[in-house]
Scaffold this motif. Structure first.
Motif, mmCIF file in Angstrom:
data_model
loop_
_atom_site.group_PDB
_atom_site.id
_atom_site.type_symbol
_atom_site.label_atom_id
_atom_site.label_comp_id
_atom_site.label_asym_id
_atom_site.label_seq_id
_atom_site.Cartn_x
_atom_site.Cartn_y
_atom_site.Cartn_z
ATOM 1 N N VAL A 1 0.876 -1.183 0.000
ATOM 2 C CA VAL A 1 0.000 0.000 0.000
ATOM 3 C C VAL A 1 0.915 1.235 0.000
ATOM 4 O O VAL A 1 2.045 1.178 0.501
ATOM 5 C CB VAL A 1 -0.963 0.010 1.211
ATOM 6 C CG1 VAL A 1 -2.020 -1.075 1.074
ATOM 7 C CG2 VAL A 1 -0.213 -0.150 2.519
ATOM 8 N N PRO A 2 0.436 2.349 -0.573
ATOM 9 C CA PRO A 2 1.347 3.486 -0.754
ATOM 10 C C PRO A 2 1.632 4.273 0.515
ATOM 11 O O PRO A 2 2.656 4.948 0.609
ATOM 12 C CB PRO A 2 0.636 4.364 -1.783
ATOM 13 C CG PRO A 2 -0.802 3.978 -1.705
ATOM 14 C CD PRO A 2 -0.841 2.546 -1.272
ATOM 15 N N ASP A 3 0.731 4.224 1.473
ATOM 16 C CA ASP A 3 0.898 5.078 2.667
ATOM 17 C C ASP A 3 -0.039 4.577 3.778
ATOM 18 O O ASP A 3 -0.733 3.569 3.605
ATOM 19 C CB ASP A 3 0.613 6.549 2.330
ATOM 20 C CG ASP A 3 -0.689 6.717 1.557
ATOM 21 O OD1 ASP A 3 -1.573 5.836 1.686
ATOM 22 O OD2 ASP A 3 -0.841 7.717 0.834
ATOM 23 N N GLY B 1 -3.590 4.238 2.815
ATOM 24 C CA GLY B 1 -3.803 3.030 2.020
ATOM 25 C C GLY B 1 -3.923 1.793 2.900
ATOM 26 O O GLY B 1 -4.724 0.890 2.618
ATOM 27 N N ALA C 1 -7.392 1.877 4.513
ATOM 28 C CA ALA C 1 -8.430 1.494 3.540
ATOM 29 C C ALA C 1 -8.408 -0.016 3.298
ATOM 30 O O ALA C 1 -9.457 -0.648 3.179
ATOM 31 C CB ALA C 1 -8.219 2.257 2.237
ATOM 32 N N ALA C 2 -7.202 -0.598 3.256
ATOM 33 C CA ALA C 2 -7.074 -2.029 2.973
ATOM 34 C C ALA C 2 -7.593 -2.891 4.126
ATOM 35 O O ALA C 2 -7.798 -4.090 3.957
ATOM 36 C CB ALA C 2 -5.617 -2.371 2.686
#
Ligand SMILES: NC(=O)c1ccc[n+]([C@@H]2O[C@H](COP(=O)([O-])OP(=O)(O)OC[C@H]3O[C@@H](n4cnc5c(N)ncnc54)[C@H](OP(=O)(O)O)[C@@H]3O)[C@@H](O)[C@H]2O)c1
Length: 251
Positions: free
Chosen positions: A114-116, A119, A122-123
């Motif tokens: 995940v980018p950050d 993320g 959200a995941a």
């Protein structure tokens, strides 16, 4: 030219560099943000607290007659690293980053990148899980958006305020951690997912090795993107860089 270094610290690498610098009697100051209550004793002078942005750092470099800046902050300390690039561009002080390569997945790893932090949050949407959340206390609030999970937290200092996660267990430890120890911990707490920053290095990777051994997935948070700068990965390479940039190390 006799060097006078500023080392931006907060990492094992910065501490290792400070030891080498002290052994050679090179003038240097180690700077901490002040996030940890009891920083480890250091063999060179320490200053604590922010500089006041790019201008504050540039003023510090000039006022303290700093000849070289070593950015040995954590790979996720992006603001400090960006400020260092900008302040060195303004003042002409040479900059090197002492940083560790990111981890790369090995056979048996089950990573979802995940980018950050957002993320990762959200995941985590979905049914309740048992999550080892090893991202540092500064980011815990973000995970309140996914309150359905049990979170196993490991923090360097006891939390100063209530943690906004309804179902959690906190461990206070600054390590070092081992794969066997983290495997036992994950098993004991019936963890089924780990969340980690891609810190790199050895100090924080026990949980990644433990997750692989247990066949558990890892939400791996990618590093922030930084401006281009000269990077090295060992304290000895910093000493080489100093010599090449005209510093007299007196040896
Ligand atoms: N982020 C992580 O995951 C992580 C993990 C382990 C250790 N650390 C260490 O903890 C420190 C803070 O991390 P962060 O993520 O909050 O950084 P950050 O977001 O990049 O920095 C925020 C602000 O904190 C101050 N600061 C950061 N590092 C400093 C240092 N070494 N000396 C003096 N001021 C500093 C600066 O304030 P001013 O703008 O006022 O100068 C900076 O703009 C770093 O030293 C880092 O090496 C971070």
């Amino acid at each position: 030219m006799r060097p006078n270094l500023l080392i931006l610290g907060g990492t094992t690498e910065a501490t290792a560099l400070a030891a080498k610098i002290a052994a050679r009697s090179i003038d240097a100051t180690l700077s901490f943000a002040g996030r940890v209550e009891r920083p480890k004793p250091q063999p060179i002078p320490v200053r604590i607290g922010g500089f006041g942005g790019i201008d504050g750092l540039a003023d510090f470099l000039t006022a303290q007659r700093i000849t070289h800046l070593v950015d040995a902050t954590h790979p996720f300390a992006a603001q400090m690293s960006r400020n260092a690039v900008a302040a060195c561009a303004t003042t002409g002080v040479p900059l090197v980053a002492l940083t560790r390569p990111p981890w790369t997945p090995q056979p048996g790893d089950d990573w979802r990148r995940v980018p950050d932090i957002a993320g990762a949050v959200a995941a985590l949407a979905g049914p309740p899980r048992r999550v080892m959340l090893a991202v540092g206390r500064m980011h815990l609030d973000a995970f309140a958006a996914q309150p359905q999970h049990f979170y196993l937290l490991r923090l360097v200092d006891p939390p100063a305020r209530a943690i906004p996660l309804p179902d959690h267990h906190t461990l206070v430890s600054r390590g070092p951690f081992t794969e066997a120890g983290d495997r036992a911990l994950m098993w004991q707490h019936r963890i089924d997912l780990a969340v980690s920053k891609n810190a790199g290095g050895t100090g924080a990777r026990a949980k990644i090795d433990a997750a692989r051994a247990l066949g558990l997935p890892v939400l791996m948070i990618d590093r922030p993107t930084l401006l281009e700068r000269h990077e090295v990965s060992t304290p000895d390479q910093v000493l080489d860089w100093l010599t090449h940039s005209g510093a007299d190390l007196g040896v």
